[in-house]
Design a protein around this motif. Sequence first.
Motif, PDB file in Angstrom:
ATOM      1  N   MET A 154     -23.801   9.843   3.508  1.00  0.00           N
ATOM      2  CA  MET A 154     -24.977  10.276   4.824  1.00  0.00           C
ATOM      3  C   MET A 154     -24.287   9.192   5.243  1.00  0.00           C
ATOM      4  O   MET A 154     -24.533   7.686   4.629  1.00  0.00           O
ATOM      5  CB  MET A 154     -25.963  10.915   4.473  1.00  0.00           C
ATOM      6  N   SER A 155     -24.135   9.268   6.699  1.00  0.00           N
ATOM      7  CA  SER A 155     -23.702   8.498   7.740  1.00  0.00           C
ATOM      8  C   SER A 155     -24.776   8.824   8.740  1.00  0.00           C
ATOM      9  O   SER A 155     -24.626   9.835   9.001  1.00  0.00           O
ATOM     10  CB  SER A 155     -22.121   7.816   8.258  1.00  0.00           C
ATOM     11  N   ILE A 156     -25.872   7.480   8.719  1.00  0.00           N
ATOM     12  CA  ILE A 156     -27.360   7.846   9.647  1.00  0.00           C
ATOM     13  C   ILE A 156     -27.352   6.759  10.815  1.00  0.00           C
ATOM     14  O   ILE A 156     -27.396   5.650  10.236  1.00  0.00           O
ATOM     15  CB  ILE A 156     -28.564   8.099   8.199  1.00  0.00           C
ATOM     16  N   PRO A 157     -27.436   7.212  11.567  1.00  0.00           N
ATOM     17  CA  PRO A 157     -27.641   5.999  12.568  1.00  0.00           C
ATOM     18  C   PRO A 157     -29.350   5.501  12.188  1.00  0.00           C
ATOM     19  O   PRO A 157     -30.377   6.256  11.922  1.00  0.00           O
ATOM     20  CB  PRO A 157     -27.877   7.238  13.607  1.00  0.00           C
ATOM     21  N   ASP A 158     -29.562   3.702  12.660  1.00  0.00           N
ATOM     22  CA  ASP A 158     -30.523   3.482  12.456  1.00  0.00           C
ATOM     23  C   ASP A 158     -31.043   3.362  13.381  1.00  0.00           C
ATOM     24  O   ASP A 158     -30.956   2.418  14.778  1.00  0.00           O
ATOM     25  CB  ASP A 158     -30.587   2.214  11.390  1.00  0.00           C
ATOM     26  N   PRO A 159     -32.649   3.525  13.714  1.00  0.00           N
ATOM     27  CA  PRO A 159     -33.338   4.180  15.199  1.00  0.00           C
ATOM     28  C   PRO A 159     -34.011   2.901  15.456  1.00  0.00           C
ATOM     29  O   PRO A 159     -34.777   2.409  15.946  1.00  0.00           O
ATOM     30  CB  PRO A 159     -34.647   5.182  15.187  1.00  0.00           C
ATOM     31  N   LYS A 160     -33.870   1.778  14.423  1.00  0.00           N
ATOM     32  CA  LYS A 160     -35.271   0.854  14.884  1.00  0.00           C
ATOM     33  C   LYS A 160     -34.449  -0.646  15.021  1.00  0.00           C
ATOM     34  O   LYS A 160     -34.891  -2.157  15.355  1.00  0.00           O
ATOM     35  CB  LYS A 160     -35.526   0.319  13.156  1.00  0.00           C
ATOM     36  N   GLU A 161     -33.103  -0.762  15.130  1.00  0.00           N
ATOM     37  CA  GLU A 161     -32.196  -1.726  15.055  1.00  0.00           C
ATOM     38  C   GLU A 161     -31.125  -1.520  16.497  1.00  0.00           C
ATOM     39  O   GLU A 161     -30.390  -0.341  16.280  1.00  0.00           O
ATOM     40  CB  GLU A 161     -31.923  -2.489  13.693  1.00  0.00           C
ATOM     41  N   ASP A 162     -30.857  -1.921  17.777  1.00  0.00           N
ATOM     42  CA  ASP A 162     -29.855  -2.098  18.651  1.00  0.00           C
ATOM     43  C   ASP A 162     -29.776  -0.339  19.392  1.00  0.00           C
ATOM     44  O   ASP A 162     -28.815  -0.236  18.709  1.00  0.00           O
ATOM     45  CB  ASP A 162     -28.495  -2.962  17.631  1.00  0.00           C
ATOM     46  N   THR A 163     -30.665  -0.564  19.997  1.00  0.00           N
ATOM     47  CA  THR A 163     -30.314   1.351  19.915  1.00  0.00           C
ATOM     48  C   THR A 163     -30.105   0.902  21.524  1.00  0.00           C
ATOM     49  O   THR A 163     -30.661   0.245  22.182  1.00  0.00           O
ATOM     50  CB  THR A 163     -32.271   1.615  19.832  1.00  0.00           C
ATOM     51  N   TRP A 167     -34.441   4.384  24.160  1.00  0.00           N
ATOM     52  CA  TRP A 167     -35.042   5.029  23.929  1.00  0.00           C
ATOM     53  C   TRP A 167     -35.962   4.825  23.551  1.00  0.00           C
ATOM     54  O   TRP A 167     -36.703   3.958  23.623  1.00  0.00           O
ATOM     55  CB  TRP A 167     -34.207   3.697  22.393  1.00  0.00           C
ATOM     56  N   ASP A 168     -36.370   5.540  22.838  1.00  0.00           N
ATOM     57  CA  ASP A 168     -38.351   5.997  22.343  1.00  0.00           C
ATOM     58  C   ASP A 168     -38.779   6.664  21.166  1.00  0.00           C
ATOM     59  O   ASP A 168     -38.224   6.596  20.415  1.00  0.00           O
ATOM     60  CB  ASP A 168     -38.801   6.833  23.874  1.00  0.00           C
ATOM     61  N   GLU A 169     -39.202   6.495  21.442  1.00  0.00           N
ATOM     62  CA  GLU A 169     -40.302   7.231  20.041  1.00  0.00           C
ATOM     63  C   GLU A 169     -39.887   8.023  19.725  1.00  0.00           C
ATOM     64  O   GLU A 169     -39.430   8.705  18.178  1.00  0.00           O
ATOM     65  CB  GLU A 169     -41.913   6.487  19.816  1.00  0.00           C
ATOM     66  N   ASP A 170     -39.958   9.175  20.304  1.00  0.00           N
ATOM     67  CA  ASP A 170     -39.274  10.178  20.615  1.00  0.00           C
ATOM     68  C   ASP A 170     -38.235  10.014  19.522  1.00  0.00           C
ATOM     69  O   ASP A 170     -37.751  11.473  19.404  1.00  0.00           O
ATOM     70  CB  ASP A 170     -39.368  11.105  21.555  1.00  0.00           C
ATOM     71  N   LEU A 171     -37.001   9.927  20.220  1.00  0.00           N
ATOM     72  CA  LEU A 171     -36.198   9.845  19.695  1.00  0.00           C
ATOM     73  C   LEU A 171     -35.609   8.904  18.416  1.00  0.00           C
ATOM     74  O   LEU A 171     -35.029  10.189  17.230  1.00  0.00           O
ATOM     75  CB  LEU A 171     -35.130   9.187  20.539  1.00  0.00           C
ATOM     76  N   THR A 172     -36.825   8.260  17.592  1.00  0.00           N
ATOM     77  CA  THR A 172     -36.831   7.466  16.679  1.00  0.00           C
ATOM     78  C   THR A 172     -37.349   8.644  15.504  1.00  0.00           C
ATOM     79  O   THR A 172     -36.688   8.675  14.560  1.00  0.00           O
ATOM     80  CB  THR A 172     -37.669   5.796  16.717  1.00  0.00           C
ATOM     81  N   ASN A 173     -38.605   9.877  15.765  1.00  0.00           N
ATOM     82  CA  ASN A 173     -38.572  11.016  14.969  1.00  0.00           C
ATOM     83  C   ASN A 173     -37.644  11.481  15.004  1.00  0.00           C
ATOM     84  O   ASN A 173     -37.478  12.288  13.861  1.00  0.00           O
ATOM     85  CB  ASN A 173     -40.161  11.106  15.868  1.00  0.00           C
ATOM     86  N   ALA A 174     -36.966  11.693  15.862  1.00  0.00           N
ATOM     87  CA  ALA A 174     -36.152  13.041  15.765  1.00  0.00           C
ATOM     88  C   ALA A 174     -35.388  12.299  15.066  1.00  0.00           C
ATOM     89  O   ALA A 174     -34.521  13.573  14.026  1.00  0.00           O
ATOM     90  CB  ALA A 174     -35.515  13.110  16.990  1.00  0.00           C
ATOM     91  N   VAL A 175     -34.224  11.254  15.131  1.00  0.00           N
ATOM     92  CA  VAL A 175     -34.185  10.758  14.041  1.00  0.00           C
ATOM     93  C   VAL A 175     -34.269  10.618  12.300  1.00  0.00           C
ATOM     94  O   VAL A 175     -33.714  11.024  11.302  1.00  0.00           O
ATOM     95  CB  VAL A 175     -33.106   9.143  14.252  1.00  0.00           C
TER      96      VAL A 175
END
Length: 234
Positions: A154-163, A167-175
Amino acid sequence: MHLGNALITLLASATLSMVVSAAAVDTALVPRSGPFDGLKAKPATLKKLSNYCLKANGHPQQRDLVRRNGDAPAGYTDVQTGGAEGAKLQKGLWTNDLMTCFAVGIVGKPKSEIEDERFLAHFLCASEALLNLQWEKFSKMVKAADLKDAKAWMSIPDPKEDTPEEWDEDLTNAVYEMEGKLTGLVHELIGNKPPVPTHRTMGKENPPKYPKGTMWITPKNEIFIEGHHVGSYA
């Protein structure tokens, strides 16, 4: 729900074909239940997540809104945004422009020589209905091959770095929710080991020679993500 100027027209045909189109489509017209029903992520959050991929909203790297033919190298089938493809023999699979999207690659030994042995899907997280359609098409393709000893990556976007900007917490949680959901579904689909994850940044810097957001499977079943060799299947 409209996805903007670059949209995915999902035809609920026998093969559930998916193509990127400039024509408008209302996803309410194609209701579909499935494993992505009841996500914690709000519809507006999923739409925003997909818009980053379709439009590169607020991202330093602007790009065309409609994927063009010819993105894949010679000898490779281009897996379009929201699409899935299978291949065998000397044909590879390639996708790009992942950014906030997810990609899943599966390789195994098919039940017969006429079946595909490698599969690649590019998941656009636009809505529960669209995700269900994408998963239904992909899972049916893999099940039809009746793969033995299958492996997945799987190729997965990293919501913790270089967003991207805004970008917000809701997007991080969605990822994170999408990663967990897809990981479980793929593990159940192949009935073997869980998929091997690769987390990638969503920033503008490209690896040498290869653009951001690429994933491909070679005819020899070597798996690459953004130019990095992440696995193989013998």
